[in-house]
Design an enzyme around this catalytic site. Structure first.
Site, PDB file in Angstrom:
ATOM      1  N   HIS A 161       0.794  -1.269   0.042  1.00 23.14           N
ATOM      2  CA  HIS A 161       0.025  -0.046  -0.091  1.00 23.14           C
ATOM      3  C   HIS A 161       1.011   1.285  -0.109  1.00 23.14           C
ATOM      4  CE1 HIS A 161      -3.954  -1.820   2.026  1.00 23.14           C
ATOM      5  NE2 HIS A 161      -4.138  -1.675   0.684  1.00 23.14           N
ATOM      6  N   CYS A 256      -2.617   3.323   8.710  1.00 23.59           N
ATOM      7  CA  CYS A 256      -3.531   2.441   8.334  1.00 23.59           C
ATOM      8  C   CYS A 256      -4.578   2.498   9.509  1.00 23.59           C
ATOM      9  CB  CYS A 256      -2.895   1.031   8.194  1.00 23.59           C
ATOM     10  SG  CYS A 256      -1.228   0.716   7.359  1.00 23.59           S
TER      11      CYS A 256
HETATM   12  N1  ARG Z   1      -3.855  -6.761   6.580  1.00 23.70           N
HETATM   13  C1  ARG Z   1      -4.310  -5.553   6.165  1.00 23.70           C
HETATM   14  C2  ARG Z   1      -4.219  -5.797   4.236  1.00 23.70           C
HETATM   15  O1  ARG Z   1      -3.348  -6.592   3.810  1.00 23.70           O
HETATM   16  C3  ARG Z   1      -3.582  -4.520   6.305  1.00 23.70           C
HETATM   17  C4  ARG Z   1      -3.683  -3.115   5.788  1.00 23.70           C
HETATM   18  C5  ARG Z   1      -2.916  -2.103   6.245  1.00 23.70           C
HETATM   19  N2  ARG Z   1      -3.475  -0.829   5.704  1.00 23.70           N
HETATM   20  C6  ARG Z   1      -2.804   0.120   5.199  1.00 23.70           C
HETATM   21  N3  ARG Z   1      -3.434   1.206   4.975  1.00 23.70           N
HETATM   22  N4  ARG Z   1      -1.754   0.020   4.760  1.00 23.70           N
HETATM   23  O2  ARG Z   1      -5.283  -5.510   3.613  1.00 23.70           O
END
Ligand code: ARG
Length: 261
Positions: A161, A256
Protein backbone atom coordinates in the site's frame (compact mmCIF):
# COMPACT_ATOMS: atom_id res chain seq x y z
CA UNK A 1 -10.70 4.60 14.27
CA UNK A 2 -11.92 1.06 14.80
CA UNK A 3 -11.16 -0.70 18.09
CA UNK A 4 -9.65 -4.13 17.40
CA UNK A 5 -12.35 -6.20 19.12
CA UNK A 6 -12.32 -8.85 16.39
CA UNK A 7 -8.78 -8.37 15.13
CA UNK A 8 -6.44 -11.24 14.25
CA UNK A 9 -4.45 -12.82 11.44
CA UNK A 10 -6.93 -15.23 9.85
CA UNK A 11 -5.65 -15.17 6.27
CA UNK A 12 -2.65 -13.95 4.37
CA UNK A 13 -2.87 -11.27 1.71
CA UNK A 14 0.52 -9.61 2.15
CA UNK A 15 4.06 -10.81 3.02
CA UNK A 16 3.83 -9.64 6.66
CA UNK A 17 0.82 -11.84 7.33
CA UNK A 18 2.46 -14.85 5.72
CA UNK A 19 5.17 -14.93 8.38
CA UNK A 20 2.70 -14.85 11.26
CA UNK A 21 -0.02 -17.21 10.14
CA UNK A 22 1.94 -20.31 11.05
CA UNK A 23 2.81 -19.67 14.65
CA UNK A 24 0.71 -17.32 16.73
CA UNK A 25 -2.55 -17.27 18.60
CA UNK A 26 -5.05 -14.60 17.74
CA UNK A 27 -6.23 -14.15 21.29
CA UNK A 28 -2.77 -13.00 22.31
CA UNK A 29 -2.44 -10.81 19.25
CA UNK A 30 -5.82 -9.22 19.98
CA UNK A 31 -4.95 -8.53 23.60
CA UNK A 32 -1.73 -6.79 22.58
CA UNK A 33 -3.48 -4.95 19.77
CA UNK A 34 -6.08 -3.48 22.14
CA UNK A 35 -3.44 -1.92 24.39
CA UNK A 36 -1.44 -0.53 21.48
CA UNK A 37 -4.55 0.83 19.80
CA UNK A 38 -5.61 2.67 22.97
CA UNK A 39 -2.14 4.23 23.17
CA UNK A 40 -2.40 5.51 19.63
CA UNK A 41 -5.87 6.91 20.29
CA UNK A 42 -4.65 8.70 23.43
CA UNK A 43 -1.83 10.34 21.48
CA UNK A 44 -4.30 11.73 18.94
CA UNK A 45 -6.56 12.99 21.71
CA UNK A 46 -3.66 14.57 23.60
CA UNK A 47 -2.76 16.40 20.40
CA UNK A 48 -6.27 17.80 20.25
CA UNK A 49 -7.88 15.49 17.69
CA UNK A 50 -11.33 14.03 18.34
CA UNK A 51 -11.62 10.34 17.54
CA UNK A 52 -14.84 8.97 16.12
CA UNK A 53 -15.23 5.23 16.56
CA UNK A 54 -16.68 2.68 14.17
CA UNK A 55 -17.50 -0.77 15.61
CA UNK A 56 -15.58 -3.69 14.24
CA UNK A 57 -17.71 -6.41 12.68
CA UNK A 58 -16.80 -9.98 13.54
CA UNK A 59 -15.44 -11.78 10.48
CA UNK A 60 -13.77 -8.57 9.26
CA UNK A 61 -10.42 -8.76 11.09
CA UNK A 62 -8.76 -6.10 8.93
CA UNK A 63 -11.54 -3.56 9.44
CA UNK A 64 -9.28 -1.94 12.06
CA UNK A 65 -7.27 -0.55 9.13
CA UNK A 66 -9.82 2.17 8.50
CA UNK A 67 -7.51 4.06 6.13
CA UNK A 68 -8.61 1.48 3.58
CA UNK A 69 -12.33 2.27 3.95
CA UNK A 70 -12.27 4.80 1.13
CA UNK A 71 -11.24 8.29 0.11
CA UNK A 72 -12.64 11.19 2.09
CA UNK A 73 -12.65 14.67 0.59
CA UNK A 74 -14.99 17.29 2.01
CA UNK A 75 -18.44 15.78 2.03
CA UNK A 76 -17.58 13.03 -0.46
CA UNK A 77 -16.71 9.45 0.46
CA UNK A 78 -15.40 7.26 -2.37
CA UNK A 79 -15.95 3.72 -1.17
CA UNK A 80 -13.14 1.22 -1.64
CA UNK A 81 -13.32 -1.71 -4.04
CA UNK A 82 -10.94 -4.17 -2.38
CA UNK A 83 -8.64 -6.38 -4.43
CA UNK A 84 -9.02 -9.49 -2.24
CA UNK A 85 -12.25 -11.29 -1.36
CA UNK A 86 -11.07 -11.45 2.28
CA UNK A 87 -11.57 -7.71 2.70
CA UNK A 88 -14.56 -7.14 0.44
CA UNK A 89 -17.16 -7.73 3.20
CA UNK A 90 -15.86 -4.53 4.89
CA UNK A 91 -17.08 -2.35 2.04
CA UNK A 92 -20.78 -2.30 2.91
CA UNK A 93 -20.12 -1.64 6.62
CA UNK A 94 -18.00 1.41 5.86
CA UNK A 95 -20.46 2.64 3.23
CA UNK A 96 -23.34 2.40 5.67
CA UNK A 97 -21.40 4.30 8.31
CA UNK A 98 -20.53 7.16 5.94
CA UNK A 99 -24.05 7.31 4.56
CA UNK A 100 -25.34 7.61 8.12
CA UNK A 101 -22.99 10.55 8.72
CA UNK A 102 -24.43 12.43 5.74
CA UNK A 103 -21.54 11.89 3.30
CA UNK A 104 -22.18 11.64 -0.42
CA UNK A 105 -21.09 8.07 -1.16
CA UNK A 106 -19.47 7.25 -4.52
CA UNK A 107 -18.23 3.95 -5.93
CA UNK A 108 -15.62 2.94 -8.50
CA UNK A 109 -15.31 -0.01 -10.88
CA UNK A 110 -11.53 -0.33 -10.77
CA UNK A 111 -9.72 -1.67 -7.72
CA UNK A 112 -9.24 0.97 -5.06
CA UNK A 113 -8.19 0.74 -1.39
CA UNK A 114 -8.90 4.23 -0.10
CA UNK A 115 -6.27 6.25 1.73
CA UNK A 116 -4.01 3.21 1.79
CA UNK A 117 -3.28 4.20 -1.81
CA UNK A 118 -4.40 7.84 -1.92
CA UNK A 119 -2.71 10.55 0.14
CA UNK A 120 -3.05 14.30 0.04
CA UNK A 121 0.15 16.30 0.02
CA UNK A 122 -0.49 20.05 0.12
CA UNK A 123 -3.69 19.71 -1.89
CA UNK A 124 -2.21 17.29 -4.46
CA UNK A 125 -3.74 13.82 -4.49
CA UNK A 126 -0.92 11.28 -4.69
CA UNK A 127 -2.09 7.76 -5.60
CA UNK A 128 -0.26 4.46 -5.63
CA UNK A 129 -0.85 1.45 -7.83
CA UNK A 130 0.91 -1.84 -8.43
CA UNK A 131 -0.42 -4.25 -5.80
CA UNK A 132 -3.89 -3.30 -4.51
CA UNK A 133 -5.36 -0.28 -6.31
CA UNK A 134 -5.44 -0.18 -10.10
CA UNK A 135 -4.73 2.78 -12.35
CA UNK A 136 -8.40 2.80 -13.35
CA UNK A 137 -9.53 2.66 -9.71
CA UNK A 138 -7.42 5.56 -8.49
CA UNK A 139 -8.31 7.72 -11.49
CA UNK A 140 -12.02 7.10 -11.00
CA UNK A 141 -11.71 7.92 -7.29
CA UNK A 142 -9.75 11.10 -8.03
CA UNK A 143 -12.35 12.19 -10.57
CA UNK A 144 -15.11 11.88 -7.97
CA UNK A 145 -13.32 14.47 -5.83
CA UNK A 146 -12.35 16.70 -8.75
CA UNK A 147 -8.61 15.97 -8.66
CA UNK A 148 -6.02 14.96 -11.23
CA UNK A 149 -3.87 12.47 -9.34
CA UNK A 150 -0.12 12.04 -9.40
CA UNK A 151 0.10 8.27 -9.86
CA UNK A 152 3.09 6.37 -8.45
CA UNK A 153 3.95 2.71 -9.04
CA UNK A 154 4.87 0.42 -6.15
CA UNK A 155 7.33 -2.38 -6.91
CA UNK A 156 8.25 -4.03 -3.57
CA UNK A 157 5.48 -6.26 -2.23
CA UNK A 158 6.46 -5.59 1.39
CA UNK A 159 5.18 -2.09 0.70
CA UNK A 160 1.96 -3.14 -0.98
CA UNK A 161 0.00 0.00 0.00
CA UNK A 162 1.28 3.48 -0.75
CA UNK A 163 0.83 4.60 2.85
CA UNK A 164 3.36 2.00 4.04
CA UNK A 165 6.24 3.85 2.36
CA UNK A 166 5.11 7.45 1.78
CA UNK A 167 4.29 9.83 4.61
CA UNK A 168 3.10 13.26 3.45
CA UNK A 169 4.79 15.40 6.06
CA UNK A 170 6.80 18.41 4.95
CA UNK A 171 9.38 17.05 4.10
CA UNK A 172 7.77 13.91 2.65
CA UNK A 173 9.19 10.71 4.15
CA UNK A 174 9.45 7.93 1.58
CA UNK A 175 11.31 4.72 0.82
CA UNK A 176 12.76 5.14 -2.69
CA UNK A 177 13.15 1.45 -3.48
CA UNK A 178 9.45 0.81 -2.96
CA UNK A 179 8.79 2.85 -6.13
CA UNK A 180 9.83 2.48 -9.76
CA UNK A 181 12.25 5.03 -11.18
CA UNK A 182 9.76 7.36 -12.89
CA UNK A 183 7.77 7.46 -9.65
CA UNK A 184 10.84 8.45 -7.63
CA UNK A 185 11.32 11.38 -9.98
CA UNK A 186 7.68 12.37 -9.55
CA UNK A 187 8.13 12.35 -5.76
CA UNK A 188 11.11 14.66 -6.03
CA UNK A 189 8.98 17.06 -8.05
CA UNK A 190 6.27 17.07 -5.35
CA UNK A 191 8.46 18.99 -2.94
CA UNK A 192 11.08 18.41 -0.33
CA UNK A 193 11.46 14.73 0.47
CA UNK A 194 13.54 12.70 2.90
CA UNK A 195 14.58 9.23 1.70
CA UNK A 196 14.21 6.52 4.34
CA UNK A 197 16.80 3.77 4.67
CA UNK A 198 15.65 0.15 4.52
CA UNK A 199 15.74 -0.32 8.29
CA UNK A 200 13.46 2.65 8.95
CA UNK A 201 11.23 1.68 6.06
CA UNK A 202 10.82 -1.85 7.42
CA UNK A 203 9.99 -0.37 10.83
CA UNK A 204 7.08 1.39 9.03
CA UNK A 205 8.34 4.91 9.62
CA UNK A 206 6.70 5.64 6.26
CA UNK A 207 3.38 4.65 7.82
CA UNK A 208 3.60 7.23 10.58
CA UNK A 209 0.59 9.55 10.80
CA UNK A 210 1.27 13.11 9.68
CA UNK A 211 -0.76 15.53 11.78
CA UNK A 212 -1.15 19.18 10.91
CA UNK A 213 -2.38 21.53 13.59
CA UNK A 214 -2.26 25.14 12.40
CA UNK A 215 1.37 25.64 11.48
CA UNK A 216 2.48 22.81 13.74
CA UNK A 217 3.47 19.42 12.34
CA UNK A 218 3.36 16.27 14.40
CA UNK A 219 4.64 12.85 13.38
CA UNK A 220 2.98 9.91 15.16
CA UNK A 221 4.67 6.57 14.62
CA UNK A 222 7.82 4.55 15.18
CA UNK A 223 11.12 6.44 15.13
CA UNK A 224 14.03 4.00 15.55
CA UNK A 225 16.61 6.28 13.96
CA UNK A 226 18.06 9.02 16.17
CA UNK A 227 19.38 10.78 13.09
CA UNK A 228 16.01 11.07 11.47
CA UNK A 229 14.47 12.18 14.76
CA UNK A 230 17.00 15.01 14.97
CA UNK A 231 16.45 16.04 11.38
CA UNK A 232 12.69 16.24 11.80
CA UNK A 233 12.91 18.00 15.15
CA UNK A 234 15.26 20.56 13.62
CA UNK A 235 12.52 21.22 11.09
CA UNK A 236 10.11 21.96 13.92
CA UNK A 237 8.23 18.66 13.66
CA UNK A 238 7.13 17.17 16.98
CA UNK A 239 7.57 13.42 17.28
CA UNK A 240 5.13 11.24 19.17
CA UNK A 241 6.63 7.81 19.18
CA UNK A 242 4.20 4.89 19.21
CA UNK A 243 4.91 1.23 18.79
CA UNK A 244 2.31 -0.99 17.13
CA UNK A 245 3.86 -4.47 16.73
CA UNK A 246 0.54 -6.33 16.94
CA UNK A 247 -0.65 -4.48 13.85
CA UNK A 248 2.64 -4.84 12.03
CA UNK A 249 1.97 -8.57 12.01
CA UNK A 250 -0.87 -7.81 9.65
CA UNK A 251 1.19 -5.36 7.61
CA UNK A 252 -0.22 -2.18 9.11
CA UNK A 253 0.77 0.71 11.36
CA UNK A 254 -0.39 4.08 12.68
CA UNK A 255 -1.54 5.61 9.42
CA UNK A 256 -3.45 2.48 8.41
CA UNK A 257 -5.38 2.60 11.71
CA UNK A 258 -6.47 6.17 11.03
CA UNK A 259 -8.92 7.80 8.64
CA UNK A 260 -9.11 11.59 8.57
CA UNK A 261 -12.61 13.06 8.43
N1 ARG B 1 -3.85 -6.84 6.59
C1 ARG B 1 -4.23 -5.65 5.90
C2 ARG B 1 -4.18 -5.86 4.40
O1 ARG B 1 -3.30 -6.53 3.94
C3 ARG B 1 -3.36 -4.51 6.32
C4 ARG B 1 -3.82 -3.19 5.76
C5 ARG B 1 -2.94 -2.04 6.12
N2 ARG B 1 -3.51 -0.82 5.75
C6 ARG B 1 -2.90 0.18 5.12
N3 ARG B 1 -3.54 1.27 4.93
N4 ARG B 1 -1.69 0.05 4.67
O2 ARG B 1 -5.01 -5.42 3.66
Amino acid sequence: MCRPDHYGIYYSINPWMKKILRNEGNQKIRREALGQWHNLKSVYEEEGFAVQPISQVSGCPDMVFVANAGLVCGNIFVSSNFRYAERQPEESHFRKCFQGQGFQVKTVEGKFEGHGDALFHKGTLVCMIGFRSSDRGVRQAAEHVGKTPVVLKLVDERFYHGDTCFCPLDPILFYPRAFDRPSRRKIERLGEAEALGEKDALAFVGNGTPLYRGTRQIYVGPMPSKNLRKKLENRGISIREVSLPAFKKSGGGARCLTLFL
